[in-house]
Design a protein around this motif. Structure first.
Motif, PDB file in Angstrom:
ATOM      1  N   UNK A  98     -22.517 -45.114 -37.020  1.00 19.90           N
ATOM      2  CA  UNK A  98     -22.823 -43.796 -37.563  1.00 19.90           C
ATOM      3  C   UNK A  98     -21.549 -43.192 -38.146  1.00 19.90           C
ATOM      4  N   UNK A  99     -21.651 -41.987 -38.717  1.00 23.37           N
ATOM      5  CA  UNK A  99     -20.473 -41.391 -39.355  1.00 23.37           C
ATOM      6  C   UNK A  99     -20.103 -40.019 -38.798  1.00 23.37           C
ATOM      7  N   UNK A 100     -21.062 -39.282 -38.235  1.00 27.41           N
ATOM      8  CA  UNK A 100     -20.779 -37.937 -37.728  1.00 27.41           C
ATOM      9  C   UNK A 100     -21.315 -37.810 -36.309  1.00 27.41           C
ATOM     10  N   UNK A 144     -21.757 -49.562 -40.437  1.00 28.59           N
ATOM     11  CA  UNK A 144     -21.725 -48.106 -40.407  1.00 28.59           C
ATOM     12  C   UNK A 144     -22.476 -47.566 -41.612  1.00 28.59           C
ATOM     13  N   UNK A 145     -23.317 -46.547 -41.360  1.00 28.18           N
ATOM     14  CA  UNK A 145     -24.041 -45.952 -42.477  1.00 28.18           C
ATOM     15  C   UNK A 145     -24.112 -44.434 -42.299  1.00 28.18           C
ATOM     16  N   UNK A 146     -24.384 -43.702 -43.377  1.00 29.87           N
ATOM     17  CA  UNK A 146     -24.334 -42.229 -43.308  1.00 29.87           C
ATOM     18  C   UNK A 146     -25.440 -41.663 -42.413  1.00 29.87           C
ATOM     19  N   UNK A 147     -25.075 -41.240 -41.233  1.00 27.12           N
ATOM     20  CA  UNK A 147     -26.038 -40.623 -40.330  1.00 27.12           C
ATOM     21  C   UNK A 147     -25.291 -39.871 -39.231  1.00 27.12           C
ATOM     22  N   UNK A 148     -25.943 -38.861 -38.697  1.00 28.29           N
ATOM     23  CA  UNK A 148     -25.365 -38.048 -37.628  1.00 28.29           C
ATOM     24  C   UNK A 148     -26.031 -38.411 -36.309  1.00 28.29           C
ATOM     25  N   UNK A 149     -25.273 -38.304 -35.222  1.00 29.95           N
ATOM     26  CA  UNK A 149     -25.794 -38.701 -33.919  1.00 29.95           C
ATOM     27  C   UNK A 149     -25.368 -37.693 -32.860  1.00 29.95           C
ATOM     28  N   UNK A 150     -26.284 -37.415 -31.945  1.00 32.23           N
ATOM     29  CA  UNK A 150     -25.951 -36.647 -30.745  1.00 32.23           C
ATOM     30  C   UNK A 150     -26.259 -37.510 -29.542  1.00 32.23           C
ATOM     31  N   UNK A 151     -25.279 -37.664 -28.663  1.00 31.15           N
ATOM     32  CA  UNK A 151     -25.464 -38.435 -27.433  1.00 31.15           C
ATOM     33  C   UNK A 151     -25.251 -37.510 -26.246  1.00 31.15           C
TER      34      UNK A 151
END
Length: 386
Positions: A285-287, A212-219
């Motif tokens: 991911x984180x957010x 897990x690393x600091x990043x935002x994702x939209x699926x």
């Protein structure tokens, strides 16, 4: 002959549509106890003169006219559960006279095997265009969107169909309070409150190939009628790593240029990915983002990705979509772009194990396993009272 109830499901999507929706999961859950026939989309949205829609029409003709069976090999991308038959209808995608009568005849012939079945029968529909099938059997109208507000869909056709279903005494399932209010206004007397849920077993936090690393994702579906691309650009401008997963403009429109602009600004678009690959992306991911524009359509949306994100251990940050309920711990709703960017930045650090477990627990009561139990109980109730 089977003594199991026979459920005819009218869908608004093809079985092998890139993103699995409520209807795909519901078919899987219903088939645990019943024989299910799933009829693919009958063209509620008017087709566009585009490569995507022309391709769908040609594939449909190939399956029906070419006599390749009810499904073709392309459907192997989404396995068909035991007890399910997938049918590709050949109907005219205009649901107004004189096509109404032609389509009714075509559909009646298509579902003849279901109509003549000896077992208890019922209709479960995601489209308000039901070809009069609701007149003779118990019916459930599972309404997951304000369909009449979607671009390319005739509001008058939706209203006419929904009022016919209400008059026939159909039970309605509503995915959000906005949808429930709409159905009450239409005239439905019995409405089951069914907020969208997720396939938790797939997305639950666990081992993944990447840390897990600091990043935002939209699926989800990358379409300008639903997604605020300017908001995503602001996240990138603030130095936040943004990942996107899903098809572009599935269901109409053309947002390819908007996605390319985001990629040039640094976004990583993974394209259409399978459930396991998506789960790995979320778990690393984180957010999780719900960056929806607020319009008549999204006011009725209840994003099932809320619980996919939580199950994977992500914090959730959303624009003010009414069905997204903040909890001040793991789910946040931002009124402005500035607030959303600030909240995402605050939540980017990798969470500790306690936070991941808490988010998973939050999602645990919003899964398809429990929803399936309720749906099957409703089928039992309706088919034993006829």
């Amino acid at each position: 002959m089977s003594s199991r109830a026979s459920v005819l499901v009218l869908g608004t999507a093809d079985w092998n549509q890139p993103i699995a929706t409520n209807q795909h999961y519901a078919v899987r859950e219903l088939a645990r106890e019943f024989d299910v026939t799933f009829v693919e989309s009958t063209g509620l949205r008017r087709p566009e003169l585009s490569r995507r829609d022309l391709g769908r029409i040609l594939r449909r003709l190939g399956r029906v006219v070419g006599k390749k069976g009810p499904i073709e090999s392309a459907h192997d991308a989404r396995p068909v559960p035991d007890g399910v038959t997938v049918v590709s209808p050949l109907v005219i995608p205009w649901h107004v006279p004189p096509f109404t009568w032609i389509n009714r005849l075509l559909m009646t012939r298509l579902v003849r095997a279901w109509s003549s079945g000896g077992a208890s029968r019922m209709l479960w529909t995601y489209t308000p265009v039901t070809f009069g099938l609701e007149r003779s059997v118990p019916t459930v109208y599972h309404c997951v969107d304000l369909l009449g507000s979607q671009a390319g869909i005739s509001q008058s056709v939706v209203e006419k169909g929904e009022r016919a279903l209400a008059r026939a005494g159909a039970v309605a399932g509503a995915s959000s309070e906005a949808v429930s209010r709409h159905l009450r206004d239409v005239g439905f007397r019995r409405i089951e409150e069914w907020p969208n849920v997720a396939d938790l077993e797939v997305f639950a936090a666990g081992a993944t190939s990447s840390p897990r690393r600091p990043r935002a994702v939209f699926a989800g579906n990358l379409t300008e009628s639903k997604v605020d691309f300017r908001l995503l650009a602001e996240l990138l401008g603030a130095g936040i790593e943004v990942h996107l997963a899903g098809p572009i403009s599935e269901g109409g429109g053309d947002s390819h240029r908007a996605v390319r602009d985001l990629e040039r600004a640094g976004a990583i678009h993974h394209g259409m990915v399978g459930p396991q690959e998506l789960a790995d992306l979320l778990r690393s991911s984180t957010v999780g983002l719900i960056p929806y524009v607020i319009n008549e359509y999204t006011r009725g949306v209840n994003p099932l990705k809320t619980y996919e994100y939580l199950a994977a251990g992500l914090a959730v940050v959303s624009t003010p979509v009414p069905a997204v309920v903040p909890d001040s711990v793991d789910v946040f709703v931002a009124a402005t772009a500035e607030q959303l960017v600030a909240r995402v930045r605050d939540l980017l650090p990798v969470p500790d194990e306690a936070a991941v477990d808490r988010r998973g627990a939050h999602a645990s009561s919003h899964g398809w396993r429990d929803r399936g139990v309720r749906m099957r109980a409703l089928v039992d109730e309706l088919t034993t009272t006829i």
